[in-house]
Design a protein around this motif. Structure first.
Motif, short mmCIF file in Angstrom:
data_model
loop_
_atom_site.label_atom_id
_atom_site.label_comp_id
_atom_site.label_asym_id
_atom_site.label_seq_id
_atom_site.Cartn_x
_atom_site.Cartn_y
_atom_site.Cartn_z
N ILE A 12 -5.97 9.02 -1.04
CA ILE A 12 -5.40 7.87 -1.73
C ILE A 12 -5.22 6.68 -0.79
O ILE A 12 -5.40 5.52 -1.18
CB ILE A 12 -4.07 8.26 -2.38
CG1 ILE A 12 -4.32 9.27 -3.51
CG2 ILE A 12 -3.33 7.04 -2.93
CD1 ILE A 12 -3.08 9.84 -4.13
N ASP B 118 0.83 -1.21 0.00
CA ASP B 118 0.00 0.00 0.00
C ASP B 118 0.86 1.25 0.00
O ASP B 118 0.43 2.31 -0.47
CB ASP B 118 -0.91 0.00 1.24
CG ASP B 118 -2.00 -1.06 1.15
OD1 ASP B 118 -2.13 -1.68 0.08
OD2 ASP B 118 -2.72 -1.25 2.15
N ASP C 281 1.47 3.51 -3.14
CA ASP C 281 0.44 4.41 -3.66
C ASP C 281 0.64 5.85 -3.21
O ASP C 281 0.21 6.77 -3.91
CB ASP C 281 -0.95 3.94 -3.21
CG ASP C 281 -1.36 2.64 -3.89
OD1 ASP C 281 -0.88 2.39 -5.01
OD2 ASP C 281 -2.16 1.88 -3.30
#
Length: 443
Positions: free
Chosen positions: A309, A220, A223
């Motif tokens: 995000i 993750d 990102d």
């Protein structure tokens, strides 16, 4: 393609095929990414590479401000889904056995570690085994030590655990469906340490979605790491500007002072002394003006992008003020977090299904039969709750007769183990009935 066919096709049937497998470009590239993420989370950020500058004729060491927002965001993802232990549901007898396995093997603790590594590195592997006391235990294999081997159909046919000890000795544990081989290069040569029975089979894989590789996950952190890099660059350079451009300079307006034998020049230390100027002259300090509003605007945009995000609610990072919110308002604030948790739930649930199958097999070796297909897990998100509203709604539905006791217990915010709670209520009901019978007989 089975393992032997893979060895013959890819590694020309070499006995030490696992060494070249671990040194392949695919695995080295994947492991390097994991190591880079570990270093980043340890504080080795891009801003630390900012070079020294020359300013005002001197070497100036710029500010290198490190923001560990990544840890906060990743820890939030882990805690939001698994802060509350999962609840096992299904066939009562099977659930009772599985809960005993979880308790003895401390698998709830492993669940948090699994989720933590999955969001940080994209994938993590769990090996289940029976220890010397007969307990089913879980061993998490570090992502940087994990080398899964897949055939042309994307099926795992082998797993290699490769690590190097503090004595610079490499070890290789090769897992197949039925055996574990151990090798080491202690002494300079590759040595075979033995082959052992492997009732646990191949490790369980927990991974999230990777658009470029369906056999591996994706961190993750990838990102939003560039957003954090820009935030660190912005605040570091702005802090430098305070020291560079807010250094006041004395300016004299009017007749230039006559300087003779250093008499009449502006002293460098003006504090505590006087300065004589010609009639009509003026003297003041000037400094550069910093546009803090532009900084604040860019900073807010970057931070909001980070929250959006990463699917992190702004309220969880003190980015908004709240008070007296209803249950619906809370759900709206945490809607992005719920979406993210739903995806993580799907990924980790796939791993749990593999785990339950392996536990079923290991229990079978101990003479205990269960059906893992009848066992499911319920995740309790760590979303703030307006407990009063929920309890009032449950009470109203129960009084109207449209909700069963079991559903009421499952939805009660203060009950984390509905199955156990229903068993206790049943026992209390039976005991109360027996007391009523005794009282009636006495009367």
């Amino acid at each position: 393609m089975n393992l032997q066919e893979y060895i013959n096709f890819v590694h020309d049937g070499k006995a030490d095929w696992f060494v070249s497998e671990c040194n392949s470009y695919y695995h080295m590239n994947r492991i390097n990414k994991v190591v880079d993420i570990k270093e980043y989370l340890s504080g080795n950020h891009l801003i630390n590479n900012r070079p020294a500058e020359q300013w005002n004729g001197k070497t100036f060491e710029p500010r290198r401000i490190v923001l560990q927002y990544a840890k906060t965001v990743l820890n939030f993802s882990t805690s939001y889904l698994l802060k509350n232990p999962v609840t096992l549901t299904g066939e009562e007898s099977d659930v009772k056995v599985m809960k005993d396995v979880y308790k003895k093997g401390k698998l709830h603790r492993s669940d948090l570690d699994i989720m933590d590594k999955m969001v940080k590195y994209g994938a993590v592997y769990e090996y289940l085994f029976i220890d010397k006391d007969g307990k089913i235990k879980s061993k998490l294999i570090a992502p940087e030590d994990s080398y899964p081997v897949y055939n042309e159909q994307g099926e795992m046919i082998c797993f290699i655990e490769h690590f190097t000890s503090v004595f610079n000795v490499s070890f290789y544990n090769i897992f197949t469906d039925s055996t574990v081989q151990k090798w080491t290069d202690a002494g300079g040569d590759l040595n075979f340490l033995g082959e052992f029975n492997n009732p646990g089979g191949l490790p369980v894989i927990y991974k999230n979605l990777n658009e470029l590789d369906n056999t591996d996950g994706r961190s993750d952190l990838e990102d939003f790491v560039n957003i954090i890099d820009n935030m660190e660059d912005l605040i570091s350079k702005y802090t430098d500007s305070i020291y560079k451009f807010l250094n006041p300079l004395p300016v004299v307006i009017g007749q230039k002072l006559n300087i003779k034998n250093n008499q009449g020049e502006i002293p460098t230390n003006l504090v505590g002394i006087g300065l004589n100027l010609d009639d009509g002259s003026d003297m003041k300090f000037v400094h550069g003006q910093l546009d803090f509003e532009s900084f604040e605007s860019v900073w807010k945009v970057l931070k909001q992008a980070l929250l959006d995000i990463s699917n992190t609610p702004a309220v969880s990072m003190n980015n908004t003020d709240i008070s007296n919110l209803s249950e619906v308002s809370i759900k709206l604030l945490f809607s992005l977090a719920d979406i993210k948790a739903g995806l993580n739930e799907r990924y980790i649930r796939e791993g749990f299904e593999q785990r339950f199958k392996k536990i079923e097999k290991l229990l079978g070796l101990q003479g205990i039969e269960i059906n893992s297909d009848d066992i499911d897990v319920v995740f309790i998100y760590s979303r703030p709750l307006n407990e009063s509203d929920i309890i009032d709604n449950i009470k109203t539905l129960k009084e109207l007769g449209v909700m069963s006791l079991q559903t009421a217990v499952e939805n009660a915010p203060m009950i984390y183990d509905p199955v156990n709670e229903i068993e206790r209520l049943s026992k209390e009901s039976v005991n109360k009935g027996n007391e009523d019978i005794v009282n009636n007989q006495l009367e």
